[in-house]
Design a protein around this motif. Structure first.
Motif, PDB file in Angstrom:
ATOM      1  N   UNK A  90       0.844  -1.190   0.000  1.00 20.79           N
ATOM      2  CA  UNK A  90       0.000   0.000   0.000  1.00 20.79           C
ATOM      3  C   UNK A  90       0.878   1.239   0.000  1.00 20.79           C
ATOM      4  N   UNK A  91       1.983   1.166   0.730  1.00 20.33           N
ATOM      5  CA  UNK A  91       2.990   2.212   0.719  1.00 20.33           C
ATOM      6  C   UNK A  91       4.346   1.525   0.604  1.00 20.33           C
ATOM      7  N   UNK A  92       4.988   1.683  -0.545  1.00 18.85           N
ATOM      8  CA  UNK A  92       6.228   0.956  -0.811  1.00 18.85           C
ATOM      9  C   UNK A  92       7.322   1.321   0.189  1.00 18.85           C
ATOM     10  N   UNK A  93       7.389   2.583   0.578  1.00 18.49           N
ATOM     11  CA  UNK A  93       8.423   2.999   1.526  1.00 18.49           C
ATOM     12  C   UNK A  93       8.226   2.336   2.878  1.00 18.49           C
ATOM     13  N   UNK A  94       6.980   2.235   3.329  1.00 15.47           N
ATOM     14  CA  UNK A  94       6.705   1.580   4.607  1.00 15.47           C
ATOM     15  C   UNK A  94       7.127   0.121   4.569  1.00 15.47           C
ATOM     16  N   UNK A  95       6.872  -0.546   3.441  1.00 12.73           N
ATOM     17  CA  UNK A  95       7.285  -1.946   3.307  1.00 12.73           C
ATOM     18  C   UNK A  95       8.802  -2.068   3.330  1.00 12.73           C
ATOM     19  N   UNK A  96       9.482  -1.214   2.587  1.00 13.84           N
ATOM     20  CA  UNK A  96      10.951  -1.261   2.572  1.00 13.84           C
ATOM     21  C   UNK A  96      11.524  -0.978   3.959  1.00 13.84           C
ATOM     22  N   UNK A  97      10.940  -0.003   4.651  1.00 12.10           N
ATOM     23  CA  UNK A  97      11.424   0.328   5.998  1.00 12.10           C
ATOM     24  C   UNK A  97      11.254  -0.847   6.955  1.00 12.10           C
TER      25      UNK A  97
END
Length: 909
Positions: free
Chosen positions: A165-172
């Motif tokens: 849903x939010x790529x940055x949140x997943x990467x983090x």
């Protein structure tokens, strides 16, 4: 990996479910996307295409798995029940994952630390308002736990469930697991894990790259790094209150309580201190310090090439995971009394959940039925729809849905001016202009067949328009609706020179992207700025910038009502220009101003709206009202502090004027169009001797003119001023060109859109206010059809990505018990000190070194307790938004640095 669920854990999971259903029972929450509650199957179907009839979709594919599928499968349930089941699953995942992680580390008393993670501030803040971010946080322990037993394939199963849903949140959320592999020097496992992460994430990585290629630069037009990092000081980072949203809005109830209630401040600081004491001397301290360095990162790059990562709070698990492990270490060594004290601290720290305050503001019982009735009617008409009025988010009297309630119900093209439109910047400007000049002509020009106001008031646009000949306009998208109102809809072609129509748009202003009310400053002079911190100060436009020209000197000033970052928004008509524009019917309201004339003067004239002002000039200060004062000698500066507003101030013998000046000098101009709020004063250049008809009462070059008068303009500079909302100066006989060589759509321009008429591909063009248009060759006629050039690539990337996900998950399940060699992680004090210095600066580095040294003589527990306890009490006495808020101060940083240094040399027995 031990995953057996004990009776105690089963009981806790059951209690978590009960707790979820006690949160605002019967009420639905505006969580992430309104579509998930109102029409999940329709939303998922739409997510399989990148370019929908209403435009480019922003990461809609990320909902396909698992959040969107969950809500689709539970669509038969009442919306609020489906939401609470999702919360229950999320909290159960977070709790059980932490339990497994702690067991793999050898800890036995896992209840309290597992609850602290499941209800950590990050999850408490996001579970109600944006649970997609809480979901990935809940899965972090499941990614780390198998790696402690050297099982990378098992870790990848958790990664596969994160969604995007939010790529940055997943990467983090992946970083803690990556750090564990690095710290344990498990190189083979790290290589397998990295390849596996790509394999299970390919289904969203491909669409993300395609989206990035065709998406407008929307990260320029949302919150700046100044906002997202403003409260990322070491004390807030350690206690987990890293999200900026609760600091600027009380919508997220639990998060707002965590940052404002003294008791919760003390409890969360206590958890941080206990956790730091528990991991002191262990390798887990390094993860805390890495997290502190990441979350403390400050750089202009966060508003540039690293804009996707500017919401650094998504990296909070780097700090939360090790601190929870530290609490588990203490729990295993605590006696009954200490354990009871730990339980009390835990209950207070997670009390927003225990007291039923997880739901954000605006929960609603149901969406009124008239929204469905309106949508059914509009869908049957098949024409593009404008949803009005403009608003950052949908906050109705009956409830808050964040997205417009019509969004999941409409199947026809629709547009709404909200806080984050994924559209061409010129198109956004055009919507702003349309909201101000919503005439039938303008609506037809934008391609809308219907306007819906407040979800139920439907108005039909009794006019159609989509073909015409180009008309060059020196201006920004915001003027298009006004031109439609004046001339009827036409194919306005915005340009920066050589225009037929010259306007005073776009203007040099700064915009607060966080609001739509009073979002724009007064017109500025080059080099001036307001409180806006974004790198890009306003939506981009092709037109030349109209700015203030200062004549005879320079004016400086303090905070005023024209700043768009002020509470309540900007009042641009009361900008500093109003104080020195030569008109007493305009006024500036602010704290102070200072005149700096090019030549000294001594005849001071001051006109106040009311009251008196403190004036400083020539080395003396006095108080005066409206009037004229002759100074003993000429001065080169005058400082004025008014009690209210200043209508006019000048040194009569050294006057300074600020005039809004239109820069364009197009040689073939046929019409000037100027508009604004309050009195509209514009300086402009006639490129040749020309006669013009004025359509409003005005003052032109100091002479009064009436509407309908024809006046002669000599080549050169002129100045016009009017109290009319707009004024035109038109060459007699001017008419718009005829023709139908351009066809326009209601969509925002996108380079990936192709147009066809009866199989003939048309050349795309950005026309009108950033709208999608096409050049139609002579002799070609018929129905326009649109295609998106990357649609096939998008769908195939989804299909192949999901196939790869299925295969990769199968491999991971088969090899989940496969063990790879690793070495014990080590605590490296020197590296730790370097990280403290990197995160908090040189003074903190010195303080940390002192704390490290003092552990030889002072109990490290005492140093850690004081190092966090003193700032914690201080913050509890003045929590945000107190004017004495201390968390970012150097003193607090020094205390915390001492605590961090004291945690480095210890070794647990």
């Amino acid at each position: 990996m031990a995953t057996r669920i004990t009776v105690q854990e089963s009981s806790v999971i059951a209690l978590l479910g009960i707790l979820c259903f006690l949160q605002s029972p019967g009420l639905t929450i505006a969580d992430t996307k309104h579509d998930l509650a109102a029409n999940p199957w329709g939303f998922l179907q739409g997510a399989t295409q990148l370019f929908a009839p209403w435009g480019l979709q922003n990461q809609a594919y990320g909902y396909l798995w698992p959040q969107g599928l969950f809500f689709a499968l539970t669509d038969f349930l009442p919306d609020w029940v489906a939401q609470r089941l999702w919360w229950w699953l999320l909290l159960a995942i977070a709790y059980t994952g932490t339990t497994v992680l702690l067991r793999n580390l050898g800890y036995k008393k896992t209840l309290l630390p597992a609850l602290l993670y499941a209800f950590c501030p990050r999850i408490l803040t996001t579970i109600g308002a944006i649970s997609s971010e809480a979901w990935v946080v809940a899965l972090v322990p499941w990614t780390v736990a198998p790696l402690l037993k050297n099982k990378p394939f098992a870790s990848l199963l958790a990664v596969a469930c994160m969604g995007a849903v939010n790529a940055t949140a997943t990467l983090a959320a992946l970083v803690p697991a990556g750090l564990v592999l690095l710290a344990r020097r498990a190189w083979k496992a790290l290589a397998i894990w990295c390849v596996g992460v790509v394999a299970v994430s390919a289904w969203w990585i491909g669409p993300l790259f395609i989206l990035g290629k065709y998406s407008p630069p929307f990260t320029d037009y949302i919150e700046s790094a100044y906002v997202t990092t403003r409260w990322l000081n070491p004390l807030e980072i350690l206690r987990g209150t890293t999200s900026w949203s609760p600091f600027v809005d009380d919508e997220r109830t639990a998060g707002f309580l965590l940052v404002t209630v003294p008791l919760l401040v003390l409890a969360t600081v206590a958890v941080a201190a206990l956790g730091l004491r528990g991991i002191a001397g262990s390798p887990w301290v390094m993860m805390v310090l890495v997290g502190l360095a990441v979350l403390s990162f400050q750089s202009p790059l966060l508003d540039g090439s690293l804009a996707a990562f500017r919401n650094l709070h998504k990296f909070t698990p780097l700090v939360t995971i090790p601190l929870v492990i530290g609490v588990a270490w203490l729990c295993d060594r605590a006696d009954r009394t200490s354990l009871a004290a730990l339980a009390l601290v835990t209950c207070v720290a997670i009390s927003p959940a225990l007291t039923g305050q997880l739901a954000p503001k605006g929960a609603y019982r149901e969406v009124p039925s008239y929204y469905q009735e309106t949508a059914d009617f509009l869908n049957a008409q098949g024409k593009a729809v404008l949803i009005a009025p403009e608003r950052s988010f949908s906050r109705e009297d009956w409830g808050w849905t964040r997205d417009d309630p019509l969004q999941p119900l409409l199947r026809v093209p629709w547009t709404v001016r909200d806080a984050i439109p994924i559209a061409d910047p010129e198109y956004i400007r055009g919507l702003d202009g349309l909201m101000e000049h919503m005439s039938v002509g303008a609506l037809a020009g934008f391609g809308f067949g219907y306007v819906v106001k407040d979800g139920k008031d439907v108005e039909k646009v009794d006019r159609s328009f989509n073909r015409g000949a180009p008309v060059t306009v020196a201006g920004g998208g915001e003027v298009v609706a006004l031109l439609d109102e004046l001339h009827g809809p036409a194919m306005w072609q915005l340009t920066d020179s050589g225009a037929t129509i010259v306007t005073d748009t776009p203007t040099l202003v700064e915009r607060n992207y966080g609001t739509l009310d009073g979002a724009v400053s007064g017109i500025l002079a080059p080099g001036e700025t307001t409180g806006v911190k974004n790198k890009v100060k306003d939506y981009a436009s092709v037109g030349p910038k109209t700015a203030v020209e200062e004549i005879g000197g320079h004016v400086t000033h303090g905070p005023d009502v024209a700043d768009p970052t002020r509470f309540g928004g900007a009042e641009p008509e009361h900008s500093i220009t109003a104080a020195v524009d030569g008109f007493e019917d305009t006024a500036w309201y602010g704290t102070w101003l200072e005149l700096h004339p090019d030549t000294p003067g001594k005849e001071l004239k001051l006109v106040l709206t009311e009251g008196e002002a403190e004036v400083t000039a020539g080395g003396r200060t006095w108080t005066m009202g409206s009037g004229t004062v002759t100074l003993p000698e000429p001065v080169d500066s005058v400082h004025v502090r008014p009690a209210e507003g200043i209508a006019e101030v000048e040194l009569s013998d050294a006057p300074i004027r600020r005039v809004v000046t239109v820069p364009d000098t197009s040689p073939d101009v046929q019409q000037f169009v100027f508009a604004g709020e309050g009195r509209v004063t514009r300086a402009f250049t006639a490129p040749r001797d020309m006669d013009v008809i004025v359509d409003a009462e005005a003052t032109l070059d100091g002479e009064e003119v009436q509407a309908g008068d024809t006046v002669h303009l000599t080549a050169g500079r002129h100045e016009v001023s009017t109290l009319s909302p707009q004024i035109t100066l038109t060459v007699p006989g001017f008419k718009l060109p005829s023709g139908d060589s351009i066809i326009a759509t209601a969509c925002s321009f996108n380079p990936g859109v192709q147009g066809f008429i009866d199989g003939t591909e048309l050349q795309p063009i950005r026309i009108r206010a950033g709208q999608q248009g096409f050049i139609v060759p002579a002799g070609v006629d018929g129905t326009l059809t649109l295609e998106f050039v990357a649609e096939d690539a998008y769908r195939w990337s989804l299909i192949l990505g999901f196939l790869l996900l299925i295969v990769a998950v199968g491999v991971c399940i088969a090899l989940r018990r496969r063990i790879f060699p690793a070495q014990p992680a080590r605590a490296l004090p020197w590296v730790g000190l370097a990280l403290v210095g990197l995160a908090l600066g040189p003074w903190a580095l010195i303080a940390a070194a002192v704390g490290w040294f003092l552990t030889r003589y002072v109990s490290p527990s005492l140093l850690i307790g004081l190092g966090l306890g003193v700032p914690g009490v201080w913050l509890a006495l003045a929590p945000w938004p107190s004017p004495d808020y201390p968390a970012g101060s150097l003193a607090v940083t020094i205390f915390i640095a001492v605590a961090l240094g004291a945690s480095l040399p210890m070794r647990k027995e």
